[in-house]
Design an enzyme around this catalytic site. Sequence first.
Site, PDB file in Angstrom:
ATOM      1  CG  ASP A  81      -0.344  -0.448   2.499  1.00 53.44           C
ATOM      2  OD1 ASP A  81       0.883  -0.370   2.617  1.00 53.44           O
ATOM      3  OD2 ASP A  81      -1.086  -0.868   3.408  1.00 53.44           O
ATOM      4  CG  ASN A 152      -9.025  -0.866  11.155  1.00 51.62           C
ATOM      5  OD1 ASN A 152      -8.104  -1.599  10.817  1.00 51.62           O
ATOM      6  ND2 ASN A 152      -9.367   0.203  10.469  1.00 51.62           N
ATOM      7  CG  HIS A 154      -6.029  -1.917   8.136  1.00 54.79           C
ATOM      8  ND1 HIS A 154      -6.022  -0.543   8.237  1.00 54.79           N
ATOM      9  CD2 HIS A 154      -4.785  -2.303   8.480  1.00 54.79           C
ATOM     10  CE1 HIS A 154      -4.820  -0.139   8.602  1.00 54.79           C
ATOM     11  NE2 HIS A 154      -4.055  -1.175   8.763  1.00 54.79           N
ATOM     12  CD  GLU A 159      -8.701   1.216   6.650  1.00 54.59           C
ATOM     13  OE1 GLU A 159      -8.696   0.308   7.502  1.00 54.59           O
ATOM     14  OE2 GLU A 159      -8.028   2.240   6.781  1.00 54.59           O
TER      15      GLU A 159
HETATM   16  C1  GLP Z   1      -0.572   0.209   8.415  1.00 58.53           C
HETATM   17  C2  GLP Z   1      -0.303  -0.388   7.013  1.00 58.53           C
HETATM   18  C3  GLP Z   1      -0.461  -1.871   7.025  1.00 58.53           C
HETATM   19  C4  GLP Z   1       0.133  -2.378   8.292  1.00 58.53           C
HETATM   20  C5  GLP Z   1      -0.778  -1.992   9.453  1.00 58.53           C
HETATM   21  C6  GLP Z   1      -0.201  -2.213  10.820  1.00 58.53           C
HETATM   22  O1  GLP Z   1      -1.320   1.358   8.404  1.00 58.53           O
HETATM   23  N1  GLP Z   1      -1.059   0.160   5.958  1.00 58.53           N
HETATM   24  O2  GLP Z   1       0.097  -2.431   5.859  1.00 58.53           O
HETATM   25  O3  GLP Z   1       0.273  -3.770   8.258  1.00 58.53           O
HETATM   26  O4  GLP Z   1      -1.259  -0.683   9.280  1.00 58.53           O
HETATM   27  O5  GLP Z   1       0.733  -1.219  11.148  1.00 58.53           O
HETATM   28  P1  GLP Z   1       1.758  -1.359  12.348  1.00 58.53           P
HETATM   29  O6  GLP Z   1       2.676  -2.461  11.986  1.00 58.53           O
HETATM   30  O7  GLP Z   1       2.494  -0.040  12.423  1.00 58.53           O
HETATM   31  O8  GLP Z   1       0.961  -1.661  13.568  1.00 58.53           O
END
Ligand code: GLP
Length: 264
Positions: A81, A152, A154, A159
Amino acid sequence: MPARILELAGADIHIFATPEDACRAAAAEVARAIDAAKKARGRAVLGLATGRTPVPLYERLVAMHKERALSFTGTSTYNLDEYYPISPADPRSYRSYMDQHLCRHVDLAPNRTHVLDGTVPEAFAAEHAALYDRMIAAEGGLDFQLLGIGRNGHIGFNEPTQMPVDEALKLPTRLVVLHPVTLADAAAEFPAAADIPTRALTLGVAPILAARSILVLAFGPKKAEPLARALTGPMTAELPASLLQSAAGRVTCMVDEAAAGGLE
Ligand code: GLP
């Protein structure tokens, strides 16, 4: 070595004492996936993730490369992403993240490290996203997909939504609007609230779940609830990580004790 291994909803759950221990094992898994794909079909195609979670994994991959224990020749990467809009030169872009944590330190060819383009004009965003899916397909699909989980639930920036599961499973790569929980978490990276991009480009649920193997990393107590719901609850588009149940047999989760808190 994991302290414990569980099996839930067709996924192997490896529980480690610390994120660093999990990331050592995850790095070995990445190296194995590259090796196996190159032996099987002459190339390796990796789907990579950003966020705080995989930072120790990238550190370990870079260390392995410096020790000459890992080469990325013959390997292409496709990131999950990217914020939209954002310049790749912005230090908060996922393109910058990948450069900082992996690409500039290893032998990945610059034309083989793909990140969705947060500067593409909106009129071309759908075309750009569709091309990304076609490029992955043209490379024979993803051999390996690395995933984190949002608070959440995702995956990538897919989302929570209300749509039926069969529609959610078909979601392609596309431009999306970010969920309030995601925006709250992004505030750590964008100290001025007005700078937080409200949209993003994300690899779709369909190409993620089509990967030949999927490795989910989840660390810390905030991931315990979404992880437990994803693995023990029903499949629902309201918790996109639960859609991983449709890839049963191809999913491994490497988690720490805190993230595993809701599983037993
Ligand atoms: C982010 C990314 C995801 C990631 C997730 C968890 O916003 N878009 O690809 O896996 O949310 O993030 P984190 O590892 O900082 O908890």
